[in-house]
Structures are given as structure tokens and as C-alpha cells.
Design a protein around this motif. Structure first.
Motif, PDB file in Angstrom:
ATOM      1  N   PRO A 141      44.016  45.830  36.314  1.00  0.00           N
ATOM      2  CA  PRO A 141      43.457  44.761  37.149  1.00  0.00           C
ATOM      3  C   PRO A 141      41.997  44.991  37.553  1.00  0.00           C
ATOM      4  CG  PRO A 141      45.223  45.933  38.300  1.00  0.00           C
ATOM      5  CD  PRO A 141      45.183  46.469  36.919  1.00  0.00           C
ATOM      6  N   LEU A 142      41.509  46.207  37.486  1.00  0.00           N
ATOM      7  CA  LEU A 142      40.126  46.467  37.890  1.00  0.00           C
ATOM      8  C   LEU A 142      39.117  46.186  36.784  1.00  0.00           C
ATOM      9  CD1 LEU A 142      40.507  49.714  40.039  1.00  0.00           C
ATOM     10  CD2 LEU A 142      40.094  47.368  40.814  1.00  0.00           C
ATOM     11  N   THR A 143      39.588  46.077  35.545  1.00  0.00           N
ATOM     12  CA  THR A 143      38.638  45.888  34.447  1.00  0.00           C
ATOM     13  C   THR A 143      38.866  44.601  33.667  1.00  0.00           C
ATOM     14  OG1 THR A 143      40.060  47.292  33.084  1.00  0.00           O
ATOM     15  CG2 THR A 143      38.143  48.337  34.107  1.00  0.00           C
ATOM     16  N   ILE A 144      39.970  43.900  33.927  1.00  0.00           N
ATOM     17  CA  ILE A 144      40.282  42.693  33.153  1.00  0.00           C
ATOM     18  C   ILE A 144      39.254  41.581  33.435  1.00  0.00           C
ATOM     19  CG2 ILE A 144      41.823  41.718  34.913  1.00  0.00           C
ATOM     20  CD1 ILE A 144      43.637  40.802  32.574  1.00  0.00           C
ATOM     21  N   GLY A 145      38.919  40.817  32.398  1.00  0.00           N
ATOM     22  CA  GLY A 145      37.953  39.732  32.529  1.00  0.00           C
ATOM     23  C   GLY A 145      38.628  38.399  32.854  1.00  0.00           C
ATOM     24  N   GLU A 146      37.788  37.386  33.123  1.00  0.00           N
ATOM     25  CA  GLU A 146      38.288  36.084  33.580  1.00  0.00           C
ATOM     26  C   GLU A 146      39.228  35.413  32.582  1.00  0.00           C
ATOM     27  OE1 GLU A 146      35.181  33.411  34.715  1.00  0.00           O
ATOM     28  OE2 GLU A 146      36.585  31.812  35.248  1.00  0.00           O
ATOM     29  N   ARG A 147      38.808  35.342  31.323  1.00  0.00           N
ATOM     30  CA  ARG A 147      39.625  34.649  30.318  1.00  0.00           C
ATOM     31  C   ARG A 147      40.964  35.323  30.109  1.00  0.00           C
ATOM     32  NH1 ARG A 147      37.179  30.979  26.909  1.00  0.00           N
ATOM     33  NH2 ARG A 147      38.782  31.352  25.355  1.00  0.00           N
ATOM     34  N   GLU A 148      40.913  36.640  29.963  1.00  0.00           N
ATOM     35  CA  GLU A 148      42.138  37.387  29.698  1.00  0.00           C
ATOM     36  C   GLU A 148      43.099  37.274  30.883  1.00  0.00           C
ATOM     37  OE1 GLU A 148      43.561  41.912  28.538  1.00  0.00           O
ATOM     38  OE2 GLU A 148      41.454  41.569  29.011  1.00  0.00           O
ATOM     39  N   PHE A 149      42.529  37.306  32.102  1.00  0.00           N
ATOM     40  CA  PHE A 149      43.360  37.211  33.300  1.00  0.00           C
ATOM     41  C   PHE A 149      44.080  35.870  33.342  1.00  0.00           C
ATOM     42  CE2 PHE A 149      44.085  36.440  37.865  1.00  0.00           C
ATOM     43  CZ  PHE A 149      44.706  37.622  38.224  1.00  0.00           C
TER      44      PHE A 149
ATOM     45  N   LEU B 182      47.039  37.652  47.286  1.00  0.00           N
ATOM     46  CA  LEU B 182      47.370  36.226  47.350  1.00  0.00           C
ATOM     47  C   LEU B 182      46.848  35.611  48.653  1.00  0.00           C
ATOM     48  CD1 LEU B 182      50.964  36.264  45.796  1.00  0.00           C
ATOM     49  CD2 LEU B 182      48.944  35.087  44.871  1.00  0.00           C
ATOM     50  N   PHE B 183      46.906  36.383  49.736  1.00  0.00           N
ATOM     51  CA  PHE B 183      46.326  35.896  50.991  1.00  0.00           C
ATOM     52  C   PHE B 183      44.816  35.698  50.843  1.00  0.00           C
ATOM     53  CE2 PHE B 183      43.998  36.820  54.896  1.00  0.00           C
ATOM     54  CZ  PHE B 183      44.472  35.808  55.724  1.00  0.00           C
ATOM     55  N   GLN B 184      44.138  36.694  50.320  1.00  0.00           N
ATOM     56  CA  GLN B 184      42.673  36.605  50.167  1.00  0.00           C
ATOM     57  C   GLN B 184      42.279  35.429  49.286  1.00  0.00           C
ATOM     58  OE1 GLN B 184      40.648  38.206  51.985  1.00  0.00           O
ATOM     59  NE2 GLN B 184      41.969  39.838  52.775  1.00  0.00           N
ATOM     60  N   ALA B 185      43.128  35.125  48.291  1.00  0.00           N
ATOM     61  CA  ALA B 185      42.806  34.033  47.370  1.00  0.00           C
ATOM     62  C   ALA B 185      43.303  32.683  47.889  1.00  0.00           C
ATOM     63  CB  ALA B 185      43.413  34.328  45.993  1.00  0.00           C
ATOM     64  N   GLY B 186      44.076  32.679  48.979  1.00  0.00           N
ATOM     65  CA  GLY B 186      44.567  31.431  49.551  1.00  0.00           C
ATOM     66  C   GLY B 186      45.665  30.756  48.737  1.00  0.00           C
TER      67      GLY B 186
ATOM     68  N   SER C  21      40.537  27.783  38.628  1.00  0.00           N
ATOM     69  CA  SER C  21      39.604  28.255  39.671  1.00  0.00           C
ATOM     70  C   SER C  21      40.323  29.144  40.687  1.00  0.00           C
ATOM     71  CB  SER C  21      38.961  27.067  40.368  1.00  0.00           C
ATOM     72  OG  SER C  21      39.956  26.241  40.949  1.00  0.00           O
ATOM     73  N   GLU C  22      41.579  28.804  40.959  1.00  0.00           N
ATOM     74  CA  GLU C  22      42.359  29.636  41.883  1.00  0.00           C
ATOM     75  C   GLU C  22      42.673  30.993  41.273  1.00  0.00           C
ATOM     76  OE1 GLU C  22      45.154  26.741  44.470  1.00  0.00           O
ATOM     77  OE2 GLU C  22      45.499  26.616  42.301  1.00  0.00           O
TER      78      GLU C  22
ATOM     79  N   ARG D 100      39.747  33.115  41.673  1.00  0.00           N
ATOM     80  CA  ARG D 100      39.698  33.657  43.043  1.00  0.00           C
ATOM     81  C   ARG D 100      40.657  34.832  43.186  1.00  0.00           C
ATOM     82  NH1 ARG D 100      40.196  28.374  45.621  1.00  0.00           N
ATOM     83  NH2 ARG D 100      42.142  29.086  46.582  1.00  0.00           N
ATOM     84  N   LEU D 101      41.837  34.705  42.556  1.00  0.00           N
ATOM     85  CA  LEU D 101      42.853  35.757  42.639  1.00  0.00           C
ATOM     86  C   LEU D 101      42.381  37.039  41.955  1.00  0.00           C
ATOM     87  CD1 LEU D 101      45.685  36.710  43.406  1.00  0.00           C
ATOM     88  CD2 LEU D 101      46.562  35.578  41.345  1.00  0.00           C
ATOM     89  N   ARG D 102      41.763  36.884  40.806  1.00  0.00           N
ATOM     90  CA  ARG D 102      41.256  38.060  40.081  1.00  0.00           C
ATOM     91  C   ARG D 102      40.221  38.804  40.921  1.00  0.00           C
ATOM     92  NH1 ARG D 102      37.200  39.695  36.257  1.00  0.00           N
ATOM     93  NH2 ARG D 102      35.988  37.850  36.795  1.00  0.00           N
ATOM     94  N   LEU D 103      39.317  38.045  41.519  1.00  0.00           N
ATOM     95  CA  LEU D 103      38.279  38.665  42.346  1.00  0.00           C
ATOM     96  C   LEU D 103      38.874  39.270  43.621  1.00  0.00           C
ATOM     97  CD1 LEU D 103      35.528  35.932  41.866  1.00  0.00           C
ATOM     98  CD2 LEU D 103      35.635  38.199  40.794  1.00  0.00           C
ATOM     99  N   ALA D 104      39.886  38.585  44.194  1.00  0.00           N
ATOM    100  CA  ALA D 104      40.542  39.102  45.400  1.00  0.00           C
ATOM    101  C   ALA D 104      41.245  40.428  45.093  1.00  0.00           C
ATOM    102  CB  ALA D 104      41.545  38.080  45.927  1.00  0.00           C
ATOM    103  N   LEU D 105      41.941  40.469  43.971  1.00  0.00           N
ATOM    104  CA  LEU D 105      42.617  41.702  43.555  1.00  0.00           C
ATOM    105  C   LEU D 105      41.607  42.841  43.433  1.00  0.00           C
ATOM    106  CD1 LEU D 105      45.196  40.870  40.731  1.00  0.00           C
ATOM    107  CD2 LEU D 105      45.587  42.337  42.710  1.00  0.00           C
ATOM    108  N   HIS D 106      40.504  42.540  42.757  1.00  0.00           N
ATOM    109  CA  HIS D 106      39.484  43.555  42.554  1.00  0.00           C
ATOM    110  C   HIS D 106      38.978  44.085  43.893  1.00  0.00           C
ATOM    111  CE1 HIS D 106      36.409  45.523  40.010  1.00  0.00           C
ATOM    112  NE2 HIS D 106      35.740  45.507  41.147  1.00  0.00           N
TER     113      HIS D 106
END
Length: 288
Positions: free
Chosen positions: A154-162, A195-199, A212-213, A216-222
Motif C-alpha cells: 500500500p505504500l508504493t502502489i500507484g493510482e491506476r493499479e490501486f 476509510l474515515f480519513q477518506a470519508g 476520485s474516492e 482519496r483512499l489511497r492517499l489516506a492509507l499512505h
DNA sequence: CATTTCACCTGGTGGC
DNA sequence: TGCCACCAGGTGAAAT
């Protein structure tokens, strides 16, 4: 204890203490389910090996081992060897209650100790696991492939793959986050917190969460995982590190185990439901 | 096949 | 103090 930040903290602490050390002998308990590789084979494979390095893969702690013959030279001639020359691996999964401790061989042996590795430096590495959900595995890399956690990091995965991980999946977004074959390392605490951070509400079907959500989740996880690592993980009951030092991320929890307490953002009481068989915490006003 | 539930364990906590 | 129900950071096998 162990989700990604706790396992990362433990792996770093153990690496610092045992890198370059040599395993003189290995003792194991007789609790059979602890051993993915038979205990005799682990004892034989480990004894004499040099510990080249220790690192995390998903929720697993991987010991890279050098051949028995190469021996103690590594300890004195710095820099310590890297993982490239590894011939075998010892893989530790902590389950729910597993702990790795670096102690002196004389210190009292805790109940539920399943492994003791006596090291050349005079220290001892121990695996203690009351609930027996932890697992120990030995891999001979000359015979089999190296260990790689099945899911993405989860710390290195990119947007598309996520985003692709969740496409077409009808299970809840919470269950998807917990699935180690999709993402490796996320557990109950950090699923709820991210999930809270991403709303996003934990019970939403994964394939109904908008692109888009998901971003947000990927960035929140990071963000959540990185902060938790900086704070040494979450110590919920008892804990962690190779010397028993505690983490401090539990002080930052917004929802996990805060049922009925006011949301840090809007004061609405935090709600608890069961999803994917796990206690699941969210704010009914902040998460949609 | 994808998804959900449950068994696997010990120990701590809180109610009565 | 004792007894009991319930909860727990994870996962893989069985059931649906």
C-alpha cells in the motif's frame, strides 16, 4: 499486534539488533500449527546461518540468511551484507498476539514461547505467541522461490493499479482492504482509520466507490500508515518492539475502538457495526 | 468462481 | 472473589 506499521517497526528493531549475527542453535516448541515448515527442518536449516538482514513484506517479517559456512566474518567486516547473497529465508507471521523479542539467554522464558534462537553475540531471539495464530516458515532458496507477499504494498502502489484492485468487486470496501491478496499489510485498525480519513463508509460495495474516492483512499492509507510507522505503530493492549517499547499511534485513532465517543471532526458519536466479521468503526456524518 | 462465515486459541475486561 | 459472556491487531477452510 501486527498490521503493517507494527510489523515494520518490529522488523526494523530486530534488524538493528541481529543483522550480521549468527545463529548458533535453534529450539522450537511442540505446538504443531505454529510451523508451516516442520520444526526439525527449521532447526536444521537455521543453525549456523548468518542473518544478513531483516525486513517486512506485507504482515510478514523476512530474515535473509547466509550459508552456515560463510560464518561470523560478516559481523566484523562492515558493511553488513545485503539481501543479494541470501541462500535461505526465515519468515515470521505474528498472527494476532505474536511477539519477537531480543533478550539475554538467561532472562526468564515467557509462557507460550515457541522459538528460541541462540546468537553468536550472546543474545537470544524469541518468538512468543499466546493465541497461536502466528506462523514460522523456512525457505531454502536453492530449492524454492523467495517469499513475496501476494498483494500489493500500500505504500508504493500507484493510482491506476490501486483503482484496478477494486474493479468489479461486489464485496464491501472494508473487506477488500482486509484481503491480503489485494493489498498486503492492511488490517482492522488501518482499514477503519483510512476509510474515515477518506470519508467512505466501510459497508459500501467496492465497485460502487468512485474513482476520485478511491484516490482519496489511497492517499489516506499512505498518510495513515506513514504516520503510524513514525509513531512506532499502535499499542492497543500490550505491545511490540524488540525491547517491548510501545507505539503511540493509538493516541491518533479517530474511529478505531472509539464507539460512542464524539467524532474528532464533527462530535457525532462514532458507530460500531460488524463487517467482514470484524468490529468496524465509522462516523455516520463524516463518511458517506 | 466470488463472497461470507466460522473455527482456530488464550487472555483481558466488565457485568452480575 | 468467582463465574460468565464478550471482545481482541489475522487467516484459511468450509459453507453459501
Amino acid at each position: 499486534m501486527p498490521e503493517l506499521p507494527e510489523v515494520e517497526t518490529i522488523a526494523r528493531g530486530v534488524d538493528k539488533r541481529v543483522r550480521g549475527d549468527r545463529i548458533l542453535q535453534a529450539w522450537f516448541s511442540r505446538v504443531p500449527q505454529t510451523f508451516k515448515t516442520p520444526r526439525q527442518r527449521q532447526a536444521k536449516g537455521l543453525s549456523g546461518c548468518t542473518i544478513l538482514s531483516v525486513h517486512r513484506a506485507g504482515k510478514h517479517i523476512v530474515f535473509e540468511l547466509g550459508p552456515p559456512a560463510a560464518a561470523s566474518k560478516a559481523r566484523t567486516t562492515q558493511p553488513a551484507p545485503g539481501p543479494g547473497v541470501s541462500e535461505a529465508q526465515w519468515i515470521v507471521h505474528l498472527g494476532m498476539t505474536g511477539r519477537l523479542l531480543v533478550t539475554s539467554p538467561e532472562s526468564p522464558v515467557a509462557l507460550h514461547t515457541h522459538a528460541r534462537l541462540l546468537l553468536e553475540s550472546g543474545r537470544e531471539l524469541r518468538f512468543v505467541d499466546p493465541r497461536r495464530f502466528g506462523r514460522l516458515e523456512f525457505r531454502d532458496l536453492r530449492r524454492s522461490a523467495g517469499f513475496g507477499a501476494p498483494g500489493s504494498e500500500p505504500l508504493t502502489i500507484g493510482e491506476r493499479e490501486f483503482a484496478a484492485l477494486f474493479r468489479g468487486r461486489r464485496l464491501s470496501i472494508k473487506a477488500a482492504l482486509l484481503n491480503q491478496e489485494l493489498l498486503a499489510g492492511v488490517g482492522n485498525i488501518y482499514a477503519d482509520e483510512s476509510l474515515f480519513q477518506a470519508g467512505i463508509r466501510p459497508r459500501r460495495r467496492a465497485n460502487r466507490v468512485k474513482r476520485s474516492e478511491l484516490e482519496r483512499l489511497r492517499l489516506a492509507l499512505h498518510q495513515v500508515l506513514t504516520t503510524a510507522i513514525q509513531l512506532g505503530g499502535s499499542s492497543v493492549s500490550d505491545y511490540v518492539g524488540a525491547d517491548g517499547e510501545r507505539g503511540f499511534f493509538q493516541l491518533e485513532h479517530c474511529v478505531y475502538q472509539r464507539t460512542g465517543e464524539p467524532c474528532r471532526r464533527c462530535q457525532t458519536p462514532i458507530r460500531r457495526v460488524v463487517e467482514a466479521g470484524r468490529g468496524t468503526h465509522y462516523c455516520p456524518k463524516c463518511q458517506h
